[in-house]
Write a protein that holds these residues in place. Structure first.
Motif, PDB file in Angstrom:
ATOM      1  N   ARG A  15       0.824  -1.206   0.000  1.00 45.45           N
ATOM      2  CA  ARG A  15       0.000   0.000   0.000  1.00 45.45           C
ATOM      3  C   ARG A  15       0.859   1.257   0.000  1.00 45.45           C
ATOM      4  O   ARG A  15       0.558   2.225  -0.704  1.00 45.45           O
ATOM      5  CB  ARG A  15      -0.932  -0.011   1.220  1.00 45.45           C
ATOM      6  CG  ARG A  15      -2.039  -1.045   1.125  1.00 45.45           C
ATOM      7  CD  ARG A  15      -3.156  -0.719   2.103  1.00 45.45           C
ATOM      8  NE  ARG A  15      -2.714  -0.834   3.480  1.00 45.45           N
ATOM      9  CZ  ARG A  15      -2.800  -1.920   4.216  1.00 45.45           C
ATOM     10  NH1 ARG A  15      -3.317  -3.033   3.685  1.00 45.45           N
ATOM     11  NH2 ARG A  15      -2.399  -1.949   5.476  1.00 45.45           N
ATOM     12  N   ILE A  16       1.928   1.248   0.804  1.00 43.29           N
ATOM     13  CA  ILE A  16       2.808   2.418   0.838  1.00 43.29           C
ATOM     14  C   ILE A  16       3.467   2.623  -0.523  1.00 43.29           C
ATOM     15  O   ILE A  16       3.511   3.739  -1.055  1.00 43.29           O
ATOM     16  CB  ILE A  16       3.863   2.272   1.942  1.00 43.29           C
ATOM     17  CG1 ILE A  16       3.201   2.312   3.324  1.00 43.29           C
ATOM     18  CG2 ILE A  16       4.909   3.382   1.833  1.00 43.29           C
ATOM     19  CD1 ILE A  16       4.162   2.085   4.466  1.00 43.29           C
ATOM     20  N   THR A  18       2.498   1.529  -3.472  1.00 42.42           N
ATOM     21  CA  THR A  18       1.507   1.935  -4.469  1.00 42.42           C
ATOM     22  C   THR A  18       1.149   3.405  -4.321  1.00 42.42           C
ATOM     23  O   THR A  18       1.060   4.140  -5.302  1.00 42.42           O
ATOM     24  CB  THR A  18       0.243   1.073  -4.330  1.00 42.42           C
ATOM     25  OG1 THR A  18       0.592  -0.311  -4.485  1.00 42.42           O
ATOM     26  CG2 THR A  18      -0.783   1.456  -5.380  1.00 42.42           C
ATOM     27  N   GLY A  19       0.956   3.838  -3.058  1.00 43.57           N
ATOM     28  CA  GLY A  19       0.626   5.239  -2.831  1.00 43.57           C
ATOM     29  C   GLY A  19       1.735   6.174  -3.274  1.00 43.57           C
ATOM     30  O   GLY A  19       1.473   7.209  -3.908  1.00 43.57           O
ATOM     31  N   VAL A  20       2.983   5.817  -2.937  1.00 44.45           N
ATOM     32  CA  VAL A  20       4.111   6.661  -3.326  1.00 44.45           C
ATOM     33  C   VAL A  20       4.242   6.730  -4.847  1.00 44.45           C
ATOM     34  O   VAL A  20       4.462   7.805  -5.426  1.00 44.45           O
ATOM     35  CB  VAL A  20       5.414   6.147  -2.689  1.00 44.45           C
ATOM     36  CG1 VAL A  20       6.626   6.863  -3.268  1.00 44.45           C
ATOM     37  CG2 VAL A  20       5.375   6.337  -1.175  1.00 44.45           C
ATOM     38  N   LEU A  22       1.879   6.255  -7.068  1.00 48.94           N
ATOM     39  CA  LEU A  22       0.780   7.047  -7.630  1.00 48.94           C
ATOM     40  C   LEU A  22       1.048   8.543  -7.480  1.00 48.94           C
ATOM     41  O   LEU A  22       0.812   9.329  -8.415  1.00 48.94           O
ATOM     42  CB  LEU A  22      -0.531   6.669  -6.935  1.00 48.94           C
ATOM     43  CG  LEU A  22      -1.137   5.316  -7.323  1.00 48.94           C
ATOM     44  CD1 LEU A  22      -2.375   5.022  -6.485  1.00 48.94           C
ATOM     45  CD2 LEU A  22      -1.482   5.277  -8.807  1.00 48.94           C
ATOM     46  N   LEU A  23       1.520   8.936  -6.303  1.00 46.35           N
ATOM     47  CA  LEU A  23       1.853  10.345  -6.112  1.00 46.35           C
ATOM     48  C   LEU A  23       2.969  10.774  -7.060  1.00 46.35           C
ATOM     49  O   LEU A  23       2.933  11.884  -7.621  1.00 46.35           O
ATOM     50  CB  LEU A  23       2.287  10.584  -4.660  1.00 46.35           C
ATOM     51  CG  LEU A  23       1.183  10.503  -3.600  1.00 46.35           C
ATOM     52  CD1 LEU A  23       1.785  10.645  -2.210  1.00 46.35           C
ATOM     53  CD2 LEU A  23       0.147  11.590  -3.831  1.00 46.35           C
TER      54      LEU A  23
END
Length: 481
Positions: A15-16, A18-20, A22-23
């Motif tokens: 999740r981390i 993927t979030g990074v 995406l950002l």
């Protein structure tokens, strides 16, 4: 296979990451798009500025006399990158200077002189910008040929700029892709290292669940979030371990306290069954002892039941009480029990509090009774009641031998007595002060003990004078039946 992938994506690491990513994608793509628009706008503005500068130079030349100019001079005024189309007095294209400007541009610009026009998607015309400059009275000499020019059209090709923008977009796409790949690889390495403490925590928690009660989560001694989490969880484990130890100690102490009277009763019954107690006086003595031991058991069970109710947070009565009157009643009872003891009372006429009268009276009985029980027969006892704007204070002082610091730290432990041999000659079950503390806490008050081997012991109870708020719900403790 899809389930395995979903589980992997459900991990904190996934999740981390993927979030990074995406950002990062949003940031890089947004920056690239902004750069493309900025570059395109800059190229367009540069081309327009180039045409306007050329127009200004031509206008200055037209202001001079004579209004006659050579074709080479016109090309120099316009700049080498600009194409020049000469329009005669009849509106026809008569001459091309520099690179050839397509003839349809003459028609497109005829209705909009002195305006910079962007010409795109026109059949047979490459992308360009054009500016038509009216030049009445201007004579242009080209190869010994004089042309009466009614207008000049300046044109600057922009299709090459579009190629530049397209090439920039492709390079930006390559940079974004490479950056994302490197960021993913680096992010995996950083997360693997950064989340390693969580893995060790999980291993330690598994060991705890398997029965290794002394196992604790690793703490590196820093101020990171994982260290704070580990310290908090370790503290929770320590509290749980102490609670379990207290429960085991509670069960052992309760069974010990009940075992002695049960053994006494069983012994007298054995004597009765064996026919030893044939004498009526002996039988009466046996019944007295059985009744006394049963009374001890009954009192102990009632104390345990009271503690269990208080631990469960069950509400107490909330009545308006006169604490001075309660203290006076308790002192009167104590003087009857110990008529040879000097017990003084110092109270104001009335101190009003809100609470459970019988429980508060039991508190005072326990405290005064301890002062009488654990001091020499001639030692005086003093009971005083004072008040402040928001509190009522009850102090019970004696002139006994006091208590050492080690004992003072344990006086509120259940079943604890300073007499380690548990000799009942001194009376009590070791639940008196724990009950005092539990009842006072249920009233939102506090209880403290000060002791000096040379000056005696003082127990101070503090109660709020205003309406007593409902006590906070506590988690029920497992108390042995």
């Amino acid at each position: 296979m899809p389930r395995i992938r979903l589980r992997r994506l459900a991990t904190i690491r996934a999740r981390i990451l993927t979030g990074v990513l995406l950002l990062l994608i949003v940031g890089l793509v947004g920056n690239s798009v902004a750069s493309v628009f900025t570059l395109r706008s800059h190229l367009d503005e540069r081309a327009e500025s180039t045409l306007r500068d050329a127009r200004d130079r031509i206008h200055r030349r037209l202001a001079e006399a004579p209004a006659d100019i050579d074709g080479a001079q016109l090309a120099t005024l316009a700049a080498p990158s600009i194409g020049v189309m000469v329009i005669d007095s009849e509106g026809h294209v008569t001459q091309q200077i520099a690179f050839g400007v397509p003839e349809p541009v003459n028609t497109v610009t005829a209705e909009r002189p002195d305006q910079v026009l962007h010409i795109t998607d026109h059949p047979g015309v490459p992308d360009l910008i054009a500016l038509r400059i009216p030049t009445p009275g201007l004579t242009i000499t080209v190869a010994d040929r004089k042309i009466e020019a009614s207008a000049i059209v300046l044109a600057l090709r922009t299709d090459l700029d579009r190629v530049t923008v397209t090439d920039f977009i492709s390079r930006q796409a390559s940079i974004v892709g490479t950056t994302l790949v490197l960021a993913a690889v680096l992010g995996l390495a950083v997360l693997k290292y950064g989340l390693r403490p969580l893995g060790r925590m999980a291993d330690a928690a598994d060991a705890l669940a398997s029965g290794a009660r002394e196992e604790r989560l690793p703490v590196r001694g820093g101020h990171s979030e994982t260290d704070r989490l580990a310290a908090a969880v370790n503290n929770a484990f320590d509290v749980q371990a102490r609670a379990e130890s207290n429960i085991r100690s509670f069960a052992a102490d309760a069974s010990h306290e009940l075992r002695t009277p049960l053994a006494t009763i069983s012994g007298w019954l054995d004597l009765y069954h064996q026919g030893v107690l044939r004498d009526p006086a002996a039988l009466d003595r046996a019944m007295e002892r059985v009744d006394a031991e049963a009374g001890r058991m009954r009192a102990l069970v009632e104390e345990l039941s009271l503690l269990a109710r208080l631990d469960a947070g069950r509400p107490l009565s909330s009545d308006r009480l006169d604490l001075s009157a309660l203290a006076a009643d308790v002192v009167d009872d104590a003087r009857v029990v110990a008529p040879d003891r000097s017990i003084t009372l110092d109270v104001p006429p009335s101190v009003q509090v809100v609470g459970d009268g019988p429980r508060l009276q039991q508190v005072l009985h326990n405290v005064v009774g301890n002062a009488i029980q654990h001091t020499a027969p001639g030692a005086p006892v003093r009971v005083s009641v004072t008040m402040t704007s928001d509190e009522a204070l009850v102090s019970v002082s004696d002139a006994g031998p006091g208590m050492p610091a080690a004992d003072l730290a344990r006086v509120f432990d259940r079943f604890w007595r300073a007499d380690a041999s548990r000799n009942q000659a001194q009376g009590g079950s070791g639940l008196g002060l724990p009950i005092v503390q539990a009842v006072i806490h249920a009233h939102r008050g506090t209880v403290g003990i000060d002791s000096d081997p040379a000056a005696g012991t003082t127990v101070t109870v503090r109660l709020p004078r205003g309406p007593r708020a409902a006590p906070a719900r506590q988690k029920s403790k497992q108390v042995p039946d």
